[in-house]
Design an enzyme around this catalytic site. Structure first.
Site: not given
Ligand code: ITT
Length: 196
Positions: A179, A173, A153, A70-71
């Site tokens: 990540r 990246k 990004d 989760d990001t």
């Molecule tokens: P999953 O939960 O299915 O893994 P998600 O796209 O919902 O996919 P996250 O909840 O982890 O993933 O991420 C939330 C948002 O943060 C995601 O929709 C992107 O807009 C942004 N994000 C995540 N990782 C990123 C990255 O490496 N670079 C840029 N934006 C990112």
């Protein structure tokens, strides 16, 4: 013998970034590849809770070794927003472009542009739970640059570079990203892991 890990994501960009980093002895499958097409709930108030929630959801539907990422993007001038709401910043069905445009608009005229990406990975391996974290400091640019990557990004300039993540190759990246750093820790752990 290799160990199969299910990556609890529907995000094909993430899956590609991670597949390129897996060590020997491990194979990876995404949710779609194991036929799990449900949208996984993400209702936690922290990255830790959400990444654990994704893993628990998958474990409730299959017996497997599994990990989730989760990001969030935390912007200083916005008190850490959008954070756990990064995917839905411009609304429930927002596209990456909608979110980027909203953030550029909200940041219009703001000079303090510091921000960071943070990732929490939860891994369930042979019944045990492990957590790995990674982050990268940078700033929000005033306009989009680059065609690569995904999400925010095109407007994130990491401290280590004068190019946005969207202007880098996937490998560049990964070498400095939130990540990439969290996965580097997980990989290090897996390299030394002895199966039960
Ligand atoms: P999953 O939960 O299915 O893994 P998600 O796209 O919902 O996919 P996250 O909840 O982890 O993933 O991420 C939330 C948002 O943060 C995601 O929709 C992107 O807009 C942004 N994000 C995540 N990782 C990123 C990255 O490496 N670079 C840029 N934006 C990112």
């Amino acid at each position: 013998m290799s160990i199969e890990l299910v990556f609890a994501t529907h995000n094909a960009h993430k899956a590609r970034e991670i597949a390129a980093m897996l060590p020997a002895g491990y194979t990876m499958k995404t949710l779609d590849e194991i036929g799990l097409h449900d949208e996984i709930p993400e209702t936690g108030s922290t990255l830790e809770e959400n990444s654990r929630q994704k893993v628990d959801y998958v474990l409730s539907r299959c017996t497997c070794n599994c990990f989730a990422d989760d990001t969030g993007l935390m912007v200083d001038a916005l008190g850490g927003a959008p954070g756990v709401y990064s995917a839905r910043y411009a609304g429930e069905s927002a596209t990456y472009e909608d979110n980027v445009n909203k953030l550029l608009e909200v940041m219009n005229g703001i000079e303090e542009r510091g921000a960071r990406f943070a990732t929490v990975i939860t891994l369930s391996l042979e019944g045990e739970i492990y957590t790995f974290t990674g982050s990268v400091e940078g700033e929000i640019t005033t306009s989009s640059s680059g065609e690569g990557g995904f999400g925010y990004d095109p407007i994130f300039l990491p401290q280590e570079s004068n190019r946005t993540f969207a202007q880098m190759t996937m490998e560049e990246k990964a070498s400095i990203s939130h990540r990439g750093r969290a996965f580097a820790q997980m990989i290090d752990f897996l390299k030394h892991y002895k199966t039960k």
